[in-house]
Design an enzyme around this catalytic site. Structure first.
Site, short mmCIF file in Angstrom:
data_model
loop_
_atom_site.label_atom_id
_atom_site.label_comp_id
_atom_site.label_asym_id
_atom_site.label_seq_id
_atom_site.Cartn_x
_atom_site.Cartn_y
_atom_site.Cartn_z
N VAL A 1 0.84 -1.20 0.00
CA VAL A 1 0.00 0.00 0.00
C VAL A 1 0.88 1.25 0.00
CG1 VAL A 1 -1.64 1.37 1.36
CG2 VAL A 1 -2.00 -1.10 1.08
N TYR B 1 -5.68 0.46 -8.99
CA TYR B 1 -5.06 0.55 -7.67
C TYR B 1 -5.05 -0.82 -7.00
CZ TYR B 1 -4.46 1.90 -2.75
OH TYR B 1 -4.01 2.01 -1.46
N GLN C 1 2.45 1.88 -3.41
CA GLN C 1 1.51 2.42 -4.38
C GLN C 1 1.07 3.85 -4.03
OE1 GLN C 1 0.66 1.49 -7.29
NE2 GLN C 1 -0.85 3.11 -7.61
N GLU C 2 0.89 4.11 -2.75
CA GLU C 2 0.40 5.42 -2.33
C GLU C 2 1.43 6.53 -2.48
OE1 GLU C 2 -2.50 6.42 -1.57
OE2 GLU C 2 -3.67 4.64 -1.09
N SER C 3 2.66 6.27 -2.03
CA SER C 3 3.64 7.35 -1.96
C SER C 3 5.02 6.99 -2.47
CB SER C 3 3.78 7.82 -0.51
OG SER C 3 4.30 6.77 0.30
#
Length: 222
Positions: free
Chosen positions: A112, A208, A115-117
């Site tokens: 996560v 996502y 993918q997020e940051s």
């Protein structure tokens, strides 16, 4: 036998050429990264080492290429693999702590964050999401996160929220991830109650979920 060896060498060179072509076309972006991760994962053994026999190549065939073929391919693999590592011991420690606290596999948390940051503690999205796990200010406040740019606070809050989503969707990773990205309200409005119904969500959320699941699978290879 010689013909077979030449054929394998030709296949390997085609593999190298395709790699360069794809990289030239896609550039340094997530689509190329994910494609290479999937390709290289298929030729990786259970210990995370490259198994060249899965490419149909024996060691002697690689040697005959005369330009350190095995080393070249290993370097490609290492470059791609390193892209999904945090490279930050503080992040690794925060993930370990949150994993134990909330009972979530650390590979999923890392996926996560990737993918997020992409492991940037100071990342801010156009929508205003902040930090490693991209918490919106209102969500961060509800989770008790005072400083979203603090690694431990952000990971703790993001993992807690992910735990809430997993509990809400009976531990379905795909549905929890979809809700993490789009919000549970979006899933409810679109009547998404099963993994199959994720197809009813916007393409951004579908992508996502696929990418996070892909990253998690890659982490489990480590």
């Amino acid at each position: 036998m010689e013909v077979n060896s030449s054929k394998k060498a030709e296949q390997f060179m085609q593999f190298q050429l395709l790699t360069e072509m794809f990289k030239e076309a896609a550039g340094d972006n997530p689509s190329f990264q994910l494609m290479m991760e999937g390709l290289l994962q298929s030729v990786t053994d259970s210990k995370g080492n490259l198994d060249f026999s899965r490419l149909g190549l024996e060691q002697m065939d690689l040697d005959k290429l005369g330009y350190a073929a095995q080393e070249r391919l290993t370097n490609v693999y290492n470059d791609v693999s390193s892209s999904v590592k945090s490279g930050n011991s503080s992040i690794d420690q925060a993930v370990e702590k949150a994993s134990r606290k909330y009972g979530i596999d650390k590979d999923l948390i890392m996926a996560v964050i990737k993918q997020e940051s992409s492991f940037d503690p100071y990342s801010v999205s156009k929508a205003g999401a902040e930090g490693l796990m991209q918490l919106m200010p209102g969500t961060a406040k509800d989770l008790g996160v005072n400083n979203p740019f603090n690694i431990e606070e952000n990971v703790d809050g993001g993992t807690r929220y992910l735990r809430d989503m997993l509990d809400m969707y009976n531990n379905s990773k795909q549905l929890a991830l979809a809700a993490y990205n789009a919000g549970p309200g979006t899933l409810k409005r679109r009547g998404v109650d099963t993994v199959e119904e994720i197809s009813n969500l916007p393409s951004e959320t579908r992508d996502y979920v696929q990418k996070v699941m892909k990253y998690e699978a890659l982490y489990k290879q480590k």
